[in-house]
Design a protein around this motif. Structure first.
Motif, PDB file in Angstrom:
ATOM      1  N   TRP A  36      24.533 -41.725  68.241  1.00 31.61           N
ATOM      2  CA  TRP A  36      24.380 -42.882  67.364  1.00 31.61           C
ATOM      3  C   TRP A  36      25.410 -43.931  67.786  1.00 31.61           C
ATOM      4  CZ3 TRP A  36      20.646 -44.031  63.995  1.00 31.61           C
ATOM      5  CH2 TRP A  36      19.840 -43.001  63.495  1.00 31.61           C
ATOM      6  N   PHE A  37      24.949 -45.150  67.894  1.00 32.82           N
ATOM      7  CA  PHE A  37      25.791 -46.270  68.252  1.00 32.82           C
ATOM      8  C   PHE A  37      25.624 -47.363  67.210  1.00 32.82           C
ATOM      9  CE2 PHE A  37      27.253 -45.369  72.591  1.00 32.82           C
ATOM     10  CZ  PHE A  37      26.511 -44.238  72.852  1.00 32.82           C
ATOM     11  N   ARG A  38      26.542 -48.309  67.214  1.00 35.68           N
ATOM     12  CA  ARG A  38      26.396 -49.456  66.327  1.00 35.68           C
ATOM     13  C   ARG A  38      26.919 -50.698  67.030  1.00 35.68           C
ATOM     14  NH1 ARG A  38      30.805 -47.874  61.611  1.00 35.68           N
ATOM     15  NH2 ARG A  38      32.709 -48.229  62.835  1.00 35.68           N
ATOM     16  N   GLN A  39      26.375 -51.816  66.594  1.00 32.44           N
ATOM     17  CA  GLN A  39      26.800 -53.094  67.164  1.00 32.44           C
ATOM     18  C   GLN A  39      26.817 -54.138  66.064  1.00 32.44           C
ATOM     19  OE1 GLN A  39      24.507 -54.400  70.560  1.00 32.44           O
ATOM     20  NE2 GLN A  39      26.173 -55.715  71.245  1.00 32.44           N
ATOM     21  N   ALA A  40      27.995 -54.685  65.839  1.00 33.58           N
ATOM     22  CA  ALA A  40      28.158 -55.762  64.869  1.00 33.58           C
ATOM     23  C   ALA A  40      28.052 -57.090  65.611  1.00 33.58           C
ATOM     24  CB  ALA A  40      29.509 -55.631  64.180  1.00 33.58           C
ATOM     25  N   ALA A  50      27.922 -38.191  68.360  1.00 32.04           N
ATOM     26  CA  ALA A  50      27.016 -37.566  69.317  1.00 32.04           C
ATOM     27  C   ALA A  50      26.885 -36.090  69.017  1.00 32.04           C
ATOM     28  CB  ALA A  50      27.503 -37.765  70.746  1.00 32.04           C
ATOM     29  N   LEU A  51      25.707 -35.573  69.323  1.00 33.45           N
ATOM     30  CA  LEU A  51      25.407 -34.155  69.125  1.00 33.45           C
ATOM     31  C   LEU A  51      24.834 -33.640  70.434  1.00 33.45           C
ATOM     32  CD1 LEU A  51      24.970 -31.651  67.352  1.00 33.45           C
ATOM     33  CD2 LEU A  51      22.813 -32.667  66.589  1.00 33.45           C
ATOM     34  N   PHE A  52      25.533 -32.679  71.036  1.00 37.64           N
ATOM     35  CA  PHE A  52      25.103 -32.191  72.323  1.00 37.64           C
ATOM     36  C   PHE A  52      24.014 -31.139  72.170  1.00 37.64           C
ATOM     37  CE2 PHE A  52      27.560 -33.864  75.952  1.00 37.64           C
ATOM     38  CZ  PHE A  52      28.213 -34.860  75.262  1.00 37.64           C
ATOM     39  N   THR A  53      23.418 -30.776  73.291  1.00 41.15           N
ATOM     40  CA  THR A  53      22.263 -29.890  73.309  1.00 41.15           C
ATOM     41  C   THR A  53      22.551 -28.565  72.624  1.00 41.15           C
ATOM     42  OG1 THR A  53      22.907 -29.091  75.481  1.00 41.15           O
ATOM     43  CG2 THR A  53      21.313 -30.882  75.401  1.00 41.15           C
ATOM     44  N   GLY A  54      21.521 -27.997  72.065  1.00 40.35           N
ATOM     45  CA  GLY A  54      21.648 -26.705  71.391  1.00 40.35           C
ATOM     46  C   GLY A  54      22.301 -26.783  70.041  1.00 40.35           C
ATOM     47  N   PHE A  68      31.221 -39.649  58.346  1.00 40.97           N
ATOM     48  CA  PHE A  68      29.870 -39.574  58.917  1.00 40.97           C
ATOM     49  C   PHE A  68      29.617 -38.169  59.458  1.00 40.97           C
ATOM     50  CE2 PHE A  68      29.280 -44.325  60.236  1.00 40.97           C
ATOM     51  CZ  PHE A  68      29.629 -44.708  58.954  1.00 40.97           C
ATOM     52  N   THR A  69      28.356 -37.757  59.397  1.00 37.72           N
ATOM     53  CA  THR A  69      27.963 -36.460  59.936  1.00 37.72           C
ATOM     54  C   THR A  69      26.649 -36.605  60.684  1.00 37.72           C
ATOM     55  OG1 THR A  69      28.998 -35.312  58.064  1.00 37.72           O
ATOM     56  CG2 THR A  69      27.446 -34.052  59.411  1.00 37.72           C
ATOM     57  N   ILE A  70      26.632 -36.139  61.921  1.00 40.37           N
ATOM     58  CA  ILE A  70      25.406 -36.138  62.712  1.00 40.37           C
ATOM     59  C   ILE A  70      24.790 -34.746  62.662  1.00 40.37           C
ATOM     60  CG2 ILE A  70      26.636 -35.603  64.871  1.00 40.37           C
ATOM     61  CD1 ILE A  70      24.573 -37.366  66.331  1.00 40.37           C
ATOM     62  N   ASP A  73      17.157 -31.880  62.930  1.00 41.96           N
ATOM     63  CA  ASP A  73      16.137 -30.969  62.419  1.00 41.96           C
ATOM     64  C   ASP A  73      15.158 -30.735  63.546  1.00 41.96           C
ATOM     65  OD1 ASP A  73      13.845 -29.824  61.266  1.00 41.96           O
ATOM     66  OD2 ASP A  73      14.251 -30.755  59.335  1.00 41.96           O
ATOM     67  N   ASN A  74      15.224 -29.556  64.141  1.00 36.57           N
ATOM     68  CA  ASN A  74      14.380 -29.282  65.301  1.00 36.57           C
ATOM     69  C   ASN A  74      12.894 -29.241  64.938  1.00 36.57           C
ATOM     70  OD1 ASN A  74      16.624 -29.135  66.954  1.00 36.57           O
ATOM     71  ND2 ASN A  74      16.853 -26.928  66.685  1.00 36.57           N
ATOM     72  N   ASP A  75      12.588 -28.796  63.739  1.00 32.89           N
ATOM     73  CA  ASP A  75      11.178 -28.749  63.325  1.00 32.89           C
ATOM     74  C   ASP A  75      10.576 -30.145  63.242  1.00 32.89           C
ATOM     75  OD1 ASP A  75      11.657 -25.954  61.046  1.00 32.89           O
ATOM     76  OD2 ASP A  75      11.217 -26.003  63.197  1.00 32.89           O
ATOM     77  N   LYS A  76      11.409 -31.103  62.818  1.00 31.80           N
ATOM     78  CA  LYS A  76      10.942 -32.483  62.695  1.00 31.80           C
ATOM     79  C   LYS A  76      11.261 -33.316  63.931  1.00 31.80           C
ATOM     80  CE  LYS A  76      11.256 -32.590  57.651  1.00 31.80           C
ATOM     81  NZ  LYS A  76      11.841 -33.256  56.460  1.00 31.80           N
ATOM     82  N   ASN A  77      11.975 -32.713  64.872  1.00 30.73           N
ATOM     83  CA  ASN A  77      12.377 -33.423  66.095  1.00 30.73           C
ATOM     84  C   ASN A  77      13.081 -34.740  65.744  1.00 30.73           C
ATOM     85  OD1 ASN A  77      12.469 -32.995  68.909  1.00 30.73           O
ATOM     86  ND2 ASN A  77      10.911 -34.573  69.233  1.00 30.73           N
ATOM     87  N   THR A  78      13.992 -34.635  64.798  1.00 30.47           N
ATOM     88  CA  THR A  78      14.653 -35.808  64.223  1.00 30.47           C
ATOM     89  C   THR A  78      16.152 -35.570  64.156  1.00 30.47           C
ATOM     90  OG1 THR A  78      12.707 -36.403  62.922  1.00 30.47           O
ATOM     91  CG2 THR A  78      14.823 -37.265  62.165  1.00 30.47           C
ATOM     92  N   VAL A  79      16.893 -36.631  64.403  1.00 33.14           N
ATOM     93  CA  VAL A  79      18.345 -36.604  64.297  1.00 33.14           C
ATOM     94  C   VAL A  79      18.750 -37.507  63.141  1.00 33.14           C
ATOM     95  CG1 VAL A  79      20.509 -37.129  65.481  1.00 33.14           C
ATOM     96  CG2 VAL A  79      18.602 -36.132  66.739  1.00 33.14           C
ATOM     97  N   TYR A  80      19.789 -37.105  62.439  1.00 32.72           N
ATOM     98  CA  TYR A  80      20.245 -37.844  61.262  1.00 32.72           C
ATOM     99  C   TYR A  80      21.701 -38.282  61.421  1.00 32.72           C
ATOM    100  CZ  TYR A  80      16.172 -35.523  59.293  1.00 32.72           C
ATOM    101  OH  TYR A  80      14.895 -35.065  59.072  1.00 32.72           O
TER     102      TYR A  80
END
Length: 124
Positions: A36-40, A50-54, A68-70, A73-80
């Motif tokens: 996740w990145f941000r730009q003001a 960042a969340l690495f593989t596995g 903040f927490t990254i 959900d592998n079932d939804k193939n989504t990162v939060y």
């Protein structure tokens, strides 16, 4: 073709919370490093988390550690990105990014795939 679609941004008062989502298609998030990145306005794009593989390890910018927490959900193939205790300085466009082997998780140039971003505005 890998695609990333962010959602969940909005306006919130300082001290509030938001959860951003990054839905991926065309690849499996658990096989990639997700960032996740941000730009003001007027500022460079900066790495937030960042969340690495596995499913791990995770990394955070000092400015967001403990707030903040990254996660994914592998079932939804989504990162939060769960954002708590939001501050005025968290106001920015937030982007999701993916790469198989990022050399430096905080560097935008490391990532090959990007979403369009979602705006987060924190007010007093």
């Amino acid at each position: 073709q890998p695609q990333l679609v962010e959602s969940g941004g909005g306006s919130v008062q300082a001290g509030g919370s938001l959860r951003l989502s990054c839905a991926a298609s065309g690849f499996t998030v658990s096989h990639y490093c997700m960032g996740w990145f941000r730009q003001a306005p007027g500022k460079e794009r900066e790495g937030v988390a960042a969340l690495f593989t596995g499913g791990g390890p995770t990394y955070y910018a000092d400015s967001v550690k403990g707030r903040f927490t990254i996660s994914q959900d592998n079932d939804k193939n989504t990162v939060y990105l769960q954002m708590n205790s939001l501050k005025l300085e968290d106001t920015a466009m937030y982007f999701c990014a993916a790469d198989r082997y990022p050399t430096n998780w905080w560097r935008p140039t490391t990532y090959n795939y990007w979403g369009q971003g979602t705006q987060v505005t924190v007010s007093s």
